[in-house]
Design a protein around this motif. Structure first.
Motif, mmCIF file in Angstrom:
data_model
loop_
_atom_site.group_PDB
_atom_site.id
_atom_site.type_symbol
_atom_site.label_atom_id
_atom_site.label_comp_id
_atom_site.label_asym_id
_atom_site.label_seq_id
_atom_site.Cartn_x
_atom_site.Cartn_y
_atom_site.Cartn_z
ATOM 1 N N PHE B 307 59.445 -1.718 3.222
ATOM 2 C CA PHE B 307 59.437 -0.243 2.298
ATOM 3 C C PHE B 307 59.558 -1.037 0.807
ATOM 4 C CE2 PHE B 307 61.766 2.122 5.643
ATOM 5 C CZ PHE B 307 61.042 3.363 5.317
ATOM 6 N N ASP B 308 58.749 -0.222 -0.165
ATOM 7 C CA ASP B 308 58.680 -0.496 -1.483
ATOM 8 C C ASP B 308 60.103 -0.138 -1.951
ATOM 9 O OD1 ASP B 308 56.192 0.045 -3.934
ATOM 10 O OD2 ASP B 308 58.581 -0.244 -4.261
ATOM 11 N N LEU B 312 61.992 3.583 -3.089
ATOM 12 C CA LEU B 312 63.321 4.033 -2.725
ATOM 13 C C LEU B 312 64.361 4.086 -3.993
ATOM 14 C CD1 LEU B 312 63.937 2.011 0.763
ATOM 15 C CD2 LEU B 312 63.011 4.186 0.448
ATOM 16 N N PHE B 313 64.169 3.145 -4.782
ATOM 17 C CA PHE B 313 65.084 3.377 -5.852
ATOM 18 C C PHE B 313 65.076 4.664 -6.567
ATOM 19 C CE2 PHE B 313 66.010 2.602 -10.488
ATOM 20 C CZ PHE B 313 67.303 2.643 -10.433
ATOM 21 N N TYR B 314 63.615 4.940 -6.842
ATOM 22 C CA TYR B 314 63.287 6.247 -7.689
ATOM 23 C C TYR B 314 63.898 7.375 -7.127
ATOM 24 C CZ TYR B 314 60.630 9.391 -10.721
ATOM 25 O OH TYR B 314 60.271 10.196 -11.480
ATOM 26 N N VAL B 320 68.812 11.362 -3.759
ATOM 27 C CA VAL B 320 68.426 11.487 -2.523
ATOM 28 C C VAL B 320 69.066 10.263 -1.616
ATOM 29 C CG1 VAL B 320 66.349 11.393 -0.899
ATOM 30 C CG2 VAL B 320 66.338 12.605 -3.303
ATOM 31 N N PRO B 321 69.721 10.592 -0.681
ATOM 32 C CA PRO B 321 70.376 9.572 0.249
ATOM 33 C C PRO B 321 69.404 8.876 0.882
ATOM 34 C CG PRO B 321 71.373 11.728 0.736
ATOM 35 C CD PRO B 321 69.982 11.980 -0.234
ATOM 36 N N ARG B 326 63.942 7.377 2.655
ATOM 37 C CA ARG B 326 62.911 6.609 3.621
ATOM 38 C C ARG B 326 62.020 7.413 4.375
ATOM 39 N NH1 ARG B 326 65.725 1.421 5.572
ATOM 40 N NH2 ARG B 326 64.566 1.521 7.373
ATOM 41 N N ARG B 327 62.641 8.638 4.807
ATOM 42 C CA ARG B 327 62.004 9.636 5.647
ATOM 43 C C ARG B 327 60.792 10.376 4.445
ATOM 44 N NH1 ARG B 327 62.371 14.911 6.838
ATOM 45 N NH2 ARG B 327 63.597 15.489 5.315
ATOM 46 N N LEU B 328 60.958 10.476 3.330
ATOM 47 C CA LEU B 328 60.151 10.971 2.476
ATOM 48 C C LEU B 328 58.901 9.973 2.244
ATOM 49 C CD1 LEU B 328 62.076 12.569 -0.520
ATOM 50 C CD2 LEU B 328 60.461 13.671 0.938
#
Ligand SMILES: Nc1ncnc2c1ncn2[C@@H]1O[C@H](COP(=O)(O)OP(=O)(O)OP(=O)(O)O)[C@@H](O)[C@H]1O
Ligand SMILES: [Mg+2]
Lengths: 250, 363
Positions: B307-308, B312-314, B320-321, B326-328
């Motif tokens: 994962f980038d 994820l941080f953004y 967003v949990p 991750r799902r997105l």
């Protein structure tokens, strides 16, 4: 009325070569309705402060505290901080391939508000926020920040600020890369958010121009990982004229 | 019912083409020990529109249109009793996809399936093959695009957990014809597909898209082979995969051959893999062989990563949990390919399936 309280904050990045100390004891208090400007030379640690408050995993907190209305921000996950009312408009907003702006905004608004916004009012809300920032509605269907120009990314950040209605916002060089008209439009967005939600703002910038639109109550000079001087708006003018020479070096 | 003849070169696993494949899990398809049933599973889902026919042709009457060194394809050609032939008449333009699906097989029995799809001159069509159920299936699909025709060919490998599927999906593309494929592999124990392309005349083009998501114990292998033997043909390959769980293994081979005669070739191939957990392994081998310098362009890229964190941080910095972020990101990763499937119900089914796999990954 909310208060973000930063006390003695020390932050390092951990690399193969070991700990690199970047923040060396930052003290700062930002309350609802206040605007604080932070100015300081490149590499002095301004973005590090912004990212550390938001919880970026790259930074390790080695000392001090950050609280929002008494709650320990440093113990919260990144998303919990946002839901607690913190917002970071990033210096370099991240591209998220395959995720449309409209899907992203709705997912974020649902998370922050605790329930999915009603579809009918939501569509209007987004359209209004886009129009106010002079953004083409076609951006809704594009992927988050993908292929956006520098200025478009910054507008997109401020659009989120208006839609997500945080208590305290950190704007990291939101003015960099904006043309004169865009600077005014984006600044007006920040001022609207301030007036609508009594937002507290921490504005990181290199230029006094944005401060003509978003009037700071306090100006802080940042150098070598800490705040080295504080004053009113007049301090910004002095910095623009004389630079940081007296704060760096020795 | 018959037992496979054994006068083929049974792969040992040391051959280049077989070095990644766990032959012990091949249920005897490769060495002829499978029990072949007489069931012919492929059928049309709905009534066919005007200008489209499906028929079964007995082996003796089938003309040969392509060769293969692959032992599965050879067995299919030699032993399948009939060939399923889908024909789209010249000049027909179909607005709705043609759906093919599978009759259920008897568990434990194998099938050798021979399929041909002919798209007549100037015709335009979309064919979607929905593969599910429990199978041991060796298959060869020959896809003939006559001049100036267009076919989008979507195959969904949503086989149940114990299935074995070994196939070639071979396109033969004539002058100014355009072939697009979307190969989705999300189910089965062992899936090995050879998406191959043969250009017959200048002006032909192929876009091969694929997605795969392998979880614990699954082996999904895609061996692309694009043969540029004629001038001025164009090919694009873009496969994206995700892996999670122990012993999840994916193999992507992208062989593109530009022969001396293939001046004016334009080709690019890309494979990206997202590793969602430890214990999974993605092999990715792009391979470009160029025998002429007179080309428009040739390139390839292959990435395998986690994962980038910045993405994820953004997303998380907007409240967003983690799970949802991750799902997105994973949905976004696959959306580029899945959006090419002209059926919203299928798109949503695949995305929900991906969400489900992702939910199992945990931390
Ligand atoms: N991984 C790293 N390795 C070494 N140094 C790092 C690393 N990450 C950050 N730094 C250093 O930390 C310092 C502070 O960086 P930061 O981005 O916070 O500065 P800034 O004040 O925002 O600068 P600018 O005005 O240019 O945006 C810089 O000197 C930077 O090089
Ligand atoms: Mg910075």
């Amino acid at each position: 009325m909310s208060t973000l309280n930063i006390r003695g904050l020390e932050v390092s990045v951990i690399t193969e070569k070991g700990h690199i100390e970047i923040l060396r004891g930052v003290d700062l208090t930002i309350s609802s309705g206040e605007t604080h400007a932070i100015m300081g030379p490149n590499g002095s640690g301004k973005s590090t402060l912004a990212y550390s408050i938001a919880g970026h995993p790259k930074y390790t907190i080695t000392g001090g505290s950050v609280t929002l209305d008494g709650a320990n921000v440093l113990e919260m996950t990144v998303d919990e901080r946002a839901r607690a009312g913190l917002f970071l408009a990033m210096q370099y907003p991240v591209e998220v391939p395959g995720v449309s702006v409209s899907n992203f905004l709705r997912t974020a608004a649902t998370a922050i508000r605790g329930e999915a916004p009603k579809l009918r009012t939501w569509v209007g809300e987004v359209k209004e926020a886009m129009t106010a920032l002079n953004m083409d509605p076609a951006f809704s269907e594009r992927n988050v920040n993908e292929g956006f120009s520098g200025g478009e990314k910054k507008r997109h950040e401020i659009m989120q600020l208006e839609l997500l209605k945080p208590k305290i916002a950190i704007l990291d060089e939101t003015d960099s890369g904006l043309d004169v008209d865009a600077l005014r439009i984006v600044s007006e967005g920040v001022v609207r958010a301030k007036e609508a939600n009594n937002l507290g703002v921490l504005l990181i910038t290199h230029y006094t121009r944005i401060l003509r639109y978003i009037k700071p109550d306090f100006v802080h000079v940042f150098a070598n990982g800490r705040i080295v001087e504080e004053g009113g708006p007049e301090l910004a003018d002095k910095l623009e004229e004389k630079g940081y020479a007296e704060y760096v070096g020795a | 019912m018959s037992v496979l003849a054994t006068n083929y070169l049974t792969p040992t696993g040391r051959e280049e083409a077989w070095r990644f494949t766990p032959l012990s899990r091949f249920a005897g398809l490769h060495d002829g020990t499978s029990v072949i049933s007489s069931v012919e599973s492929l059928i049309a889902r709905d009534a066919l529109p005007a200008g489209v026919t499906a028929s079964r042709i007995s082996r003796e009457l089938v003309s040969s249109v392509s060769q293969s060194e692959d032992v599965i394809v050879q067995r299919v050609h030699a032993e399948a009793e009939t060939m399923f032939h889908l024909q789209i008449a010249p000049s027909i333009e179909l607005s709705e996809p043609i759906h093919l699906k599978r009759k259920q097989m008897q568990v434990g029995q194998a099938e050798l399936s021979r399929v041909r799809i002919t798209v007549g001159q100037g015709a335009r069509a979309i064919v979607i093959v929905e593969n599910d159920g429990e199978v041991i299936l060796g298959e060869d699909i020959e896809i003939i695009l006559e001049q100036n025709s267009y076919l989008k060919f979507v195959t969904l490998q949503e086989w149940s957990a114990h299935s074995v599927y070994a196939a070639r999906h071979h396109a033969i593309i004539d002058r100014d014809a355009t072939f697009e494929s979307v190969t989705v592999t999300v189910g089965g124990s062992l899936v090995r597909i050879l998406p191959t392309v043969e250009f017959k005349a200048p002006g032909s083009s192929a876009e091969l898209l694929g997605v795969y998501f392998a979880t614990a114990g699954q082996h999904f292998e895609h061996r692309i082979h694009v043969d540029h033997a004629v001038p001025k043909a164009k090919s694009r390959v873009n496969y994206k995969g995700a892996l999670s769980g122990n012993e999840a293994h994916t193999v992507w081979i992208g062989d593109v051959l530009i022969r001396a005669a293939a001046e004016g070739t334009d080709t690019y191939e890309l494979n990206r893999n997202l590793l969602l957990s430890d214990g999974a392994r993605a092999d990715s081998v792009p391979n470009l062989e160029i025998e002429t310098g007179e080309i428009v362009g040739a390139g390839h890229a292959s990435t395998t990563g986690r994962f980038d964190d910045e993405q994820l941080f953004y997303l998380m910095s907007r409240g967003v949990p983690m799970d949802e972020a991750r799902r997105l990101v994973v949905r976004g990763f696959f959306a580029e390919i899945i959006s090419h499937i002209n059926d919203e119900a299928i798109q949503e089914r695949l995305m929900v399936g991906i969400d489900g796999e992702l939910a199992k990954v945990g931390e």
